[in-house]
Design an enzyme around this catalytic site. Sequence first.
Site, PDB file in Angstrom:
ATOM      1  N   HIS A 120       0.683  -0.895   0.204  1.00  0.00           N
ATOM      2  CA  HIS A 120       0.063   0.047  -0.332  1.00  0.00           C
ATOM      3  C   HIS A 120       0.590   1.299  -0.299  1.00  0.00           C
ATOM      4  CE1 HIS A 120       0.936   0.685   4.080  1.00  0.00           C
ATOM      5  NE2 HIS A 120       0.965  -0.518   4.633  1.00  0.00           N
ATOM      6  N   GLU A 161      -2.612  -7.266   7.339  1.00  0.00           N
ATOM      7  CA  GLU A 161      -1.530  -7.063   8.129  1.00  0.00           C
ATOM      8  C   GLU A 161      -1.264  -7.904   9.415  1.00  0.00           C
ATOM      9  OE1 GLU A 161       1.467  -6.909   7.476  1.00  0.00           O
ATOM     10  OE2 GLU A 161       2.325  -5.038   7.980  1.00  0.00           O
ATOM     11  N   ARG A 202      -5.933   1.124   3.865  1.00  0.00           N
ATOM     12  CA  ARG A 202      -4.405   1.879   3.126  1.00  0.00           C
ATOM     13  C   ARG A 202      -4.635   0.538   1.878  1.00  0.00           C
ATOM     14  NH1 ARG A 202      -2.936  -0.781   9.020  1.00  0.00           N
ATOM     15  NH2 ARG A 202      -1.425  -1.758   8.566  1.00  0.00           N
ATOM     16  N   HIS A 231       0.471  -5.591   2.753  1.00  0.00           N
ATOM     17  CA  HIS A 231       1.634  -4.941   3.815  1.00  0.00           C
ATOM     18  C   HIS A 231       2.945  -5.479   3.239  1.00  0.00           C
ATOM     19  CE1 HIS A 231      -2.344  -3.517   5.107  1.00  0.00           C
ATOM     20  NE2 HIS A 231      -2.949  -4.329   5.172  1.00  0.00           N
TER      21      HIS A 231
END
Length: 190
Positions: A12, A85, A61, A142
């Site tokens: 991201h 994540e 994100r 992530h």
Amino acid sequence: MLHPTTFWFLRHGETDWNAQGLSQGRTDIPLNQVGEAQAARAARTIQPIGIASIVASPLVRARRTAEVTAELLRLPVTLDPDLAEVNFGAQEGLPMGDWYDDWIAGDYTPKGGETFAELRDRAVRGINRAVTRPGPVLVVAHGALFRALRQAAGLEANVRTPNALPLLMEPPEAGAAAWRITPALLAAEA
């Protein structure tokens, strides 16, 4: 074990917590202005590749980064919770520190957090599901998750992945032990 299928990975864009060096984990932090610009640049870079499927973490994100690319490519985004994540537990919102190396080595897990091995197993499940879609597939997720993928791919795990840099992941050729990672050349700023 990772299915030997080539795919694209995109971390991201930047968040305020990235810029401050704080552990985000599952805390759902949005992209900042820099992150929005990075996502747009990554989308322009990815556009000529011919991506057929986009699978992303549900955290805002990563989801927003995927949506920017999806808008340009006119594709839907599939969300997969296994690509979220890591849960850093008590470390979320705190500066990254010496504990991180011990966490990757399996010698420490933050209180209420997820082990590195648990993250790796979950990440591999998510990637293996993603690559069953029509390809080329773009996975948007992530940094810590990518460290776990690196380990599953036979590579050094603790390598920082830049925000919003498209990475081509290619399975090992005959006789090789590790996957190859090739960064895409970023599109010029518009």
